[in-house]
Scaffold this active site. Structure first.
Site, PDB file in Angstrom:
ATOM      1  N   ASP A  66       0.829  -1.213   0.000  1.00  0.00           N
ATOM      2  CA  ASP A  66       0.000   0.000   0.000  1.00  0.00           C
ATOM      3  C   ASP A  66       0.865   1.266   0.000  1.00  0.00           C
ATOM      4  OD1 ASP A  66       0.657  -0.857   2.654  1.00  0.00           O
ATOM      5  OD2 ASP A  66      -0.874   0.477   3.483  1.00  0.00           O
ATOM      6  N   HIS A  67       2.172   1.105   0.024  1.00  0.00           N
ATOM      7  CA  HIS A  67       3.104   2.242  -0.077  1.00  0.00           C
ATOM      8  C   HIS A  67       3.972   2.174  -1.340  1.00  0.00           C
ATOM      9  CE1 HIS A  67       2.502   3.620   4.218  1.00  0.00           C
ATOM     10  NE2 HIS A  67       1.917   2.442   4.218  1.00  0.00           N
ATOM     11  N   HIS A 270      -3.304   7.899   7.213  1.00  0.00           N
ATOM     12  CA  HIS A 270      -3.217   6.432   7.193  1.00  0.00           C
ATOM     13  C   HIS A 270      -4.267   5.826   8.121  1.00  0.00           C
ATOM     14  CE1 HIS A 270      -1.334   2.384   7.679  1.00  0.00           C
ATOM     15  NE2 HIS A 270      -0.802   2.631   6.495  1.00  0.00           N
TER      16      HIS A 270
END
Lengths: 326, 326
Positions: A66-67, A270
């Protein structure tokens, strides 16, 4: 200095929040810097004024998808647009493997060079004319870093009285000294810019942290920093229910730390996809804000996708809202 | 049968068109099938009723990133949602390498099994209870396939006169025969479903083609097919200016082929990002439609993101528009 959130959701995207990425620039949008690159970061950029043609460097906090899963698409799109400037990628070595595998297995080649720089090398430091960047090791399921951006090459004021008192006449050498350059006069006399100029303000400093379950690791870095962008994946009660395994922070935990560190500005991001942003949705993102405000008395923000923030030279931080509408 | 375009842009996404993916289902949305998976396919799915929990199989036409870079994110998101059903991935072997590299380099593991099936194996055939799938080799810069979906297990009507004439009494065996199952009676007599039932309609057949510069390779497959989804990256004049290297088709080329093949329905997709969809934008997507209409007299559609099409049992095709609004 401006920064824009391109994604504020943890793990998976939602309809209103993409996975993590943040665009940063010192002034205007060229050059600019990207911190993390979740899937569809290039799609979010289409809704901003940031262009991949002016991107100077990408900083990756850690290897989780997800990064990072937006990297292959962003890099190949820049190539299709004809980019030829080299691009620095500051990341763990596994990210280099991922990019290389993605390019090879898709029969892709880039029209520009990638410079891979290991973010986990001891004594990491990166700089260009706008920023000096260090990093801080955090605590997560995989090695993870916070990046500390400090602006460089601040505007200088000439100490004219001192120049005149030392017999240095106004001329091109004054201009060089003001730019920060040392000057050698005819006859060999050396004038140091630092001796004849004064920097009238503090360098702005921003910390963008990756996933982390121990904000106190940032204590030293926060000394002299003006903004901390940090994850707050859940409220404290959800964090306790989930247990320690994911190694994320709660809003309370980050807020307590920021208060103790006397941070002037804290931006939380986040967020677990369980939190709804729309009024009335349960559980609601406002629970995170309410929890953090109980423990932190500085200026608090909850990031939203495509919101732009400006850190002024007077060190005040303002959220400009979605300055880059569709 | 329904299918929904999740992306209709070639190479890079635009504000209104994502890169390639198409969702297909026989009835309802479970199970369903995905053809290609460009970056942000999982994001587009959030705007439809298709859930990764009910996805049965992914068919990849070729290895280029605008058809595959959405795989790591979609697969790991399904895992985070707790999927446990195995998932078939029909693709070139390089796609398997890409997925494995993405999972390994991001410290990811999946909560379900992936079954990789080589789409380029000779005599490729895949089936479940809803569809039988073959493929056809196309002509592109890398090996590329069209997938031909033919529905299976159509509703049967009992030939009651024949059953009675042969002394087979109404009962559970009639039900089995109607389901398509052969029956062994007491005494060992075998009744074949095909002998005692009739399928009153034609199986629907849809071709979803990948990138291709030679539509005539689909001549044989189009015989008996009801819909062809095919790329038309440019108009003929732009294709001539670009030259043959990218190995894409022009609208004219596909339209001429479809006319010759007497295809009843043609849906064009995979448009160069140079074409604007908004009225007045130049060059405009309508140029592609106008060009195709000059050469094709069947039913012609230009795909738009999130448009859903329904192929009825009477073999008529209708565009239902964006049936899955935000």
């Amino acid at each position: 200095m401006e920064f824009t959130f391109l994604g504020t959701s943890a793990g998976t995207p939602t309809r209103s929040r993409n996975v993590t990425a943040l665009a940063l620039s010192r002034s205007g949008h060229k050059p600019w810097y990207l911190v993390d690159c979740g899937e569809a970061t290039q799609h979010q950029l289409l809704r901003t004024r940031y262009s991949v043609m002016q991107l100077r460097a990408i900083f990756i906090t850690h290897i989780h998808g997800d990064h990072t899963f937006g990297l292959p698409g962003l890099l190949t799109s820049a190539s299709m647009l004809g980019r030829d400037e080299p691009l620095d990628i500051i990341a763990p070595v596994q990210t280099q493997h991922f990019i290389n595998a993605a390019l090879e297995s898709s029969d892709s080649s880039l029209s520009y060079d990638l410079n891979f720089i290991n973010s986990e090398a001891p004594g990491f430091y990166w700089q260009d004319q706008h920023f000096g960047v260090t990093n801080v090791a955090l605590s997560h399921r995989v090695p993870c870093r916070a990046y500390v951006f400090t602006e460089r090459n601040l505007e200088r004021q000439l100490l004219q009285h001192k120049l005149k008192a030392n017999g240095i006449e106004s001329g091109p050498s004054w201009g060089e000294l003001q730019k920060g350059n040392d000057v050698t006069l005819e006859g060999g006399r050396i004038l140091r810019s630092d001796d004849y100029t004064h920097i009238p303000r503090t360098a702005r400093r921003l910390i963008v942290a990756g996933d982390n379950d121990d904000p106190t690791l940032l204590s030293e870095a926060c000394n002299g920093s003006h903004v901390l962008v940090h994850e707050a994946t859940y409220t404290q009660s959800v964090a306790e229910r989930v247990g320690p395994w994911p190694q994320h922070s709660s809003a309370e935990q980050v807020a307590r730390f920021a208060q103790q560190a006397r941070l002037p500005n804290l931006v939380l991001t986040h967020f677990s996809s369980r939190y709804h942003s729309a009024p009335g949705g349960t559980p609601n993102i406002n629970q995170l804000a309410a929890e953090a405000m109980q423990h932190y008395r500085g200026q608090l923000f909850l990031a939203r996708d495509l919101d732009t923030y400006r850190l002024e030279k007077d060190l005040s931080l303002a959220c400009l809202g979605q300055t880059h509408p569709l």
